[in-house]
Every structure is written in C-alpha cells, then in structure tokens.
Design an enzyme around this catalytic site. Sequence first.
Site, mmCIF file in Angstrom:
data_model
loop_
_atom_site.group_PDB
_atom_site.id
_atom_site.type_symbol
_atom_site.label_atom_id
_atom_site.label_comp_id
_atom_site.label_asym_id
_atom_site.label_seq_id
_atom_site.Cartn_x
_atom_site.Cartn_y
_atom_site.Cartn_z
ATOM 1 N N LYS A 178 37.729 40.126 69.216
ATOM 2 C CA LYS A 178 37.114 39.756 70.325
ATOM 3 C C LYS A 178 37.165 38.189 70.258
ATOM 4 C CE LYS A 178 33.754 42.196 69.005
ATOM 5 N NZ LYS A 178 32.472 42.903 68.754
ATOM 6 N N THR A 230 23.444 36.148 74.853
ATOM 7 C CA THR A 230 24.626 37.242 74.176
ATOM 8 C C THR A 230 24.382 38.166 73.012
ATOM 9 O OG1 THR A 230 24.737 35.309 72.543
ATOM 10 C CG2 THR A 230 26.092 35.103 74.580
ATOM 11 N N GLY A 237 23.636 41.485 71.588
ATOM 12 C CA GLY A 237 24.061 42.869 71.806
ATOM 13 C C GLY A 237 25.367 42.815 72.747
ATOM 14 N N THR A 238 26.057 41.833 72.754
ATOM 15 C CA THR A 238 27.371 41.654 73.501
ATOM 16 C C THR A 238 28.302 42.621 72.745
ATOM 17 O OG1 THR A 238 27.800 39.805 72.379
ATOM 18 C CG2 THR A 238 27.183 39.698 74.490
ATOM 19 N N GLY A 239 28.324 42.580 71.455
ATOM 20 C CA GLY A 239 29.328 43.446 70.664
ATOM 21 C C GLY A 239 29.209 45.046 70.949
ATOM 22 N N CYS A 240 27.757 45.411 70.720
ATOM 23 C CA CYS A 240 27.223 46.714 70.951
ATOM 24 C C CYS A 240 27.720 47.122 72.189
ATOM 25 C CB CYS A 240 25.860 46.775 70.729
ATOM 26 S SG CYS A 240 25.292 46.093 69.140
#
Length: 263
Positions: free
Chosen positions: A173, A205, A207-210
């Site tokens: 990412k 932003t 929790g964006t990866g989750c």
Amino acid sequence: MKRALTIAGSDSGGGAGIQADLKTFGALGVYGASAITAVTAQNTMTVSRIQEIDPEVVAAQIEAVIEDIGFDAVKTGMLASTPIVEAVASALKRHRVVNLVIDPVMVSKTKACLLKADAIAALRSLLLPLAEIVTPNIPEAEVLSGHKVIDAETMRDAARRIRDLGPKRVVIKGGHSEGPYVVDLYFDGEKFEELKAERVQTRATHGTGCTFSAAIAAYLAHGLPPLEAVARAKEFLTAALQAAPGIGKGIGPVNHFHAFHKA
C-alpha cells in the site's frame, strides 16, 4: 450468503480491528464472524492498554466458527505475539483455508506496537506461505523484506522479496508515500499492476489497513478474481475516506457505510 472470518484484535473505539472488519463485511453483503486475538483500550488518540487472549481460546474461536458457520474467505489483522501467530497458523493450515488475506499489522496509527518483535519471524515463516494476498504498508513491507522502500523500484524489489516468503500475491500500500496520488503495487509473481487513486486529504485514516484487507476478503468471498478484488477494495476504501464522519479528537475512523448513507 457468503461468509468471511476475521482473526484480529478488538478496537474499543470501533474504527479498526474486528469492528472495522465486521462493518466492512456487512457493508459489502458478507456475513462476518470473528476470532478475537487481543482486547485493546483505545480511541482516536491513543491505545492505552492491550490484553492478549490465550492462544488456546483464539484457536477455539476459529474452530467454533469453521465447524458450524464455515467461510468463503478469512483475513487476519492484529496477532500480537508468537504463540497467537502459531495457534492461528496451525488452525488455518489444518482446515486448508483458501482466500486468506493477511494484513501484517505491526503498529497502530497512534504508534502503539501491535505485534511483538519476536513474532515477526513466526508471521513470515508460518502465516505468509498460507496467504492468497498479503497487504503490507510501506513500513511493514520494509520489515518483511528486510530492505528500505524509497521509490518505485525498491517497492517492486520488496514485493518480490515478500512473495518469495510464500504468499501467492503481494499488495504494498502506498499511503505512507507522498504526492497527490496513492499508488498501491500489486504483484502476483509474474506481473506488476499499479492501482492509483487521488489522495484524500483527511485525518480520518484510523483503520484504513483493516478496512482495505477486509474488503479484499469480502470480494474474494463473493468470487471475484484477486486483482479485481483488490481494485474494488481500493475503491471502497477511497469512498469511505471521502465520507469520513468526523468522529473523535484524533485520527478518526472512515465511514464503512457510506453507500447506505447516500441512499
């Protein structure tokens, strides 16, 4: 109805972890089940406490879900420690899990450590070989590959090195890079694809990866090919960022239900 299992930590603030995953599954029409690896006391400003769950209890949660509900995709998030990584890997291998998305969560947006240093080796050797897709951000890609990522070429090199650890596909990412666009790099062992979106100027932003990895798992559960699942997940996350609800005093959450609110 398609089913997805998330194996991750609980976020009391509701923006990341199990909560973000289940919201994402629900928003994308997938029945979500969970196995909680750790309970965190956190909000948009800090993680004040972490309580790991007994690895046997983590494994028991996975077994309970798989024996009855089943799954069409599985994702992992915060795994905290080596014993938990080992328990999760053992359970997933025993059940020959397919459509496994691994988000190698290491540090929270508020800089709290979510994976102990000695657990990284276990993650690399035990879990990554089981993965359909692994989704590190740039700092995580540096740890997994053992090399700095400073430009497009070093990002490609890191993707090759991570894929050599066993996952079928790697998505690095680009959110930690700079510039008006966020470019994610997809690598399937043969070809690279760049997935590009305008950078959303927001502090929300958390929790964006989750959310991104959960969306990939949801689209895989629906039967989409991996590259299309990743592209659709990026679109979902971008829209969720654009519609962030402005909750909290720090790094706020995205809006997982943006499509419903528009309706």
